[in-house]
Design a protein around this motif. Structure first.
Motif, short mmCIF file in Angstrom:
data_model
loop_
_atom_site.label_atom_id
_atom_site.label_comp_id
_atom_site.label_asym_id
_atom_site.label_seq_id
_atom_site.Cartn_x
_atom_site.Cartn_y
_atom_site.Cartn_z
N GLN A 146 0.68 -1.18 -0.26
CA GLN A 146 0.45 -0.08 0.23
C GLN A 146 1.24 1.44 -0.02
O GLN A 146 0.75 2.67 -0.93
CB GLN A 146 -0.47 0.16 1.63
N VAL A 147 1.51 1.10 0.77
CA VAL A 147 2.90 2.07 0.49
C VAL A 147 3.42 2.79 -0.83
O VAL A 147 3.79 3.84 -0.97
CB VAL A 147 4.20 1.87 1.43
N SER B 155 5.69 12.74 3.93
CA SER B 155 5.88 14.42 4.83
C SER B 155 4.46 14.75 4.81
O SER B 155 4.27 16.02 5.45
CB SER B 155 7.06 14.75 3.49
N ASP B 156 3.96 15.11 3.28
CA ASP B 156 2.98 15.30 3.41
C ASP B 156 1.57 15.73 4.25
O ASP B 156 0.98 16.75 3.99
CB ASP B 156 2.01 14.36 1.75
N GLU B 157 1.66 13.92 4.56
CA GLU B 157 0.86 13.88 5.83
C GLU B 157 0.95 14.51 7.09
O GLU B 157 0.05 14.97 7.41
CB GLU B 157 0.73 12.31 6.09
N ASN C 6 8.75 14.90 -4.06
CA ASN C 6 7.93 15.12 -3.17
C ASN C 6 6.76 13.55 -2.79
O ASN C 6 5.95 13.33 -3.23
CB ASN C 6 7.32 15.90 -4.36
N TRP C 7 7.74 12.20 -4.07
CA TRP C 7 8.01 11.23 -3.42
C TRP C 7 8.65 10.43 -3.00
O TRP C 7 9.99 10.61 -3.64
CB TRP C 7 6.55 10.75 -5.21
N ARG C 8 8.77 8.77 -2.65
CA ARG C 8 10.03 7.94 -2.22
C ARG C 8 9.96 6.94 -3.30
O ARG C 8 8.45 6.52 -4.50
CB ARG C 8 9.63 7.60 -1.63
N ALA D 287 3.15 6.01 -5.82
CA ALA D 287 2.97 5.27 -7.11
C ALA D 287 1.93 6.68 -7.65
O ALA D 287 2.78 7.34 -9.17
CB ALA D 287 3.41 4.14 -7.43
N LYS D 288 0.96 6.99 -6.94
CA LYS D 288 0.06 8.02 -7.65
C LYS D 288 0.47 9.23 -7.15
O LYS D 288 0.85 10.13 -7.91
CB LYS D 288 -0.53 7.89 -6.66
N ARG D 289 1.82 9.37 -6.37
CA ARG D 289 2.43 10.94 -5.82
C ARG D 289 3.01 11.42 -7.27
O ARG D 289 3.81 12.04 -7.26
CB ARG D 289 2.48 11.00 -4.22
#
Length: 512
Positions: free
Chosen positions: A405-406, A457-459, A423-425, A411-413
């Motif tokens: 799920q992570v 980090s967005d959360e 902005n994404w990992r 992948a969506k970010r």
């Protein structure tokens, strides 16, 4: 539109199913034709495709016993009527009409041949078929032929149950039916090795290297017996599936799957994988062929598979969980560890791109397996205690799915490559989480859903924004404060320790 309710069957008219009709509304199956040359299984509508094995069984026994074949066809007709009583599906009405006309003709012919009641005749033929084709054919027929005979026997038993009351069924018939039901599970799909197929074994199963690998994996008499419990929300039949039951095991893979909760397809694939690995290494490293697996073969495979795991343990400074007990044969425990890693890898999906994450999972699961084996045998009583087992989807549900799920969120970010990398990992970023000892304390085991690994980090920024505008509840504020407290304390300790004269102050804070 004219109704087709009065359409006559092929035995009263010259009507035959056209190719256009077959392609539009039906599924094609094997070439089983009746005496009129009609490809019966081809005219079965797609909505009634489950009837194909019944009709194939009827055609297979028609020469030996036409009356039994008629009873099987009649069983198919009744089943079709139950599945679609209004004949609303595509081609269902035509199929019923054809089958009914066929039954009317065969009924008049076969009724004269029947000297006993249909139920009695069907039960006698079932017993005869089992004794000749299944019991005696086990040592003379190929696996494909045995599989076909088992399927025919299954259809005969299903038809028999609709005609015979349970109390009227002979004990011998019940025993035969139980054996057929058990043999059905032995005809699983396989890639190269038909390990549990009943019948004459192919040549590859007679190779001594294959036999040696299988014998080594089947040594499990000293392992604890897993006890599984039915999952909540699943319908339970008290007579067929008790809430608590012992699992039947064939080899080490079955034992690990029961203890750790791996899926059956994964177990079957990795079983073949390991057997072929061991056999190939045995052939390359030994000139003489024997039925015993050499110790150096397993040790060499261990060194290859766990090379990255050992490097990971050395890098983090933690002790490897590849430990061995004196009460168990070392080769047996080595095969358990190898099988465990292969099963983890086989079910890991995209997590395979995170090798250190796999090391982390194996590190904890191997420790659990070691604990089970360590407390297994009671020295004084020499008894094997049952252990708690898991269902087939436990590992996928509890370990793989949360991590996957992570990956899916990241992948969506990514926004199809348009988002900035900050902005994404990606896989490497997430895998670096397991390069530090922090993963042991933060993620722990079983997996802690509140660990930093499962957060972005967005959360964190969103929570801070809501705190600033006052749209969060008191409980959310308290949770955010308690979550931020360890980080602030760690920063304070670092700052104070940089000044030697402040040591009493930090000591006071620690004491308080």
């Amino acid at each position: 539109m004219a109704s087709t309710s009065g359409t006559k069957g092929p035995f009263e008219t010259d009507w035959q199913p056209t190719k256009r009709f077959v392609r539009a509304h039906t599924i094609n199956f094997d070439d089983f034709r009746d005496e009129e040359g009609v490809l019966v299984t081809e005219i079965v509508p797609s909505s009634l495709s489950v009837l194909v094995p019944v009709l194939r069984a009827a055609l297979a026994v028609e020469k030996e016993n036409p009356r039994v074949a008629y009873l099987c066809s009649f069983y198919a007709f009744e089943k079709a009527h139950v599945m679609d009583p209004t004949s609303s599906g595509h081609g269902v009405r035509q199929f019923k009409t054809y089958l009914l006309s066929k039954l009317e003709k065969e009924g008049e012919l076969t009724e004269k041949l029947g000297k006993r009641s249909d139920a009695r005749q069907l039960q006698n033929y079932y017993q005869q078929f089992y004794e000749e084709k299944i019991r005696d054919g086990e040592f003379t027929q190929r696996p494909e032929e045995m599989a076909n005979n088992v399927h025919i026997a299954t259809v005969l038993h299903e038809a028999m149950k609709t005609m015979t009351a349970p109390q009227s069924m002979e004990d011998k018939t019940k025993r035969y039916a139980e054996d057929v039901d058990m043999k059905r599970g032995q005809y699983e799909h396989y890639n190269i090795l038909p390990l549990y197929a009943v019948g004459v074994k192919p040549a590859i199963m007679k190779l001594p290297e294959i036999k040696a690998a299988i014998n080594a994996l089947c040594r499990m008499d000293n392992l604890p017996i897993p006890v599984t419990h039915a999952r909540l929300g699943v319908s339970i039949d008290d007579y067929t599936m008790p809430m608590k039951r012992l699992k039947k095991l064939n080899d080490i893979f079955d034992w690990i799957a029961s203890v750790c909760g791996f899926q059956k397809g994964n177990v079957a694939n990795q079983r073949e994988h390991l057997i072929l690995l061991l056999a190939n290494m045995n052939i390359r490293n030994n000139a003489e062929s024997t039925n015993q697996l050499h110790a150096e073969i397993v040790e060499k495979l261990m060194a290859t598979i766990f090379k990255n795991y050992k490097s990971w343990c050395d890098y983090l400074g933690c002790e490897s969980n590849l430990r061995f007990l004196e009460d168990y044969d070392k080769q047996q425990m080595e095969l358990i560890y190898i099988a465990l890693y292969l099963l983890i890898w086989g079910e890991a999906s995209n997590i395979r791109f995170m090798p250190e994450c796999l090391c982390y999972i194996f590190h904890h699961m191997s420790r659990e397996v070691y604990k089970i084996l360590d407390k297994n045998i009671t020295i004084h009583m020499m008894s094997i205690d049952p252990v708690q087992g898991h269902d087939d989807e436990y590992f996928l549900r509890e370990v793989i799915s949360p991590i996957y799920q992570v990956l899916m969120k990241e992948a969506k970010r990514r926004n199809r490559g348009k988002a900035s990398h900050s902005n994404w990992r990606n896989y490497d970023d997430l895998n670096e989480y397991f390069w530090s000892n922090k993963c042991f304390h933060d993620l722990s085991w079983p997996l802690n859903s509140k660990a930093d690994f499962f957060r972005h980090s967005d959360e964190t920024h969103e929570t801070a924004r809501r705190l600033s505008i006052g749209t969060v509840s008191l409980k959310e504020k308290l949770d955010a404060f308690l979550e931020r407290l360890p980080l602030e304390y760690e920063s304070l300790v670092t700052l104070v320790n940089s000044k030697p004269e402040s040591t009493p102050f930090i000591t006071a804070i620690t004491c308080n």
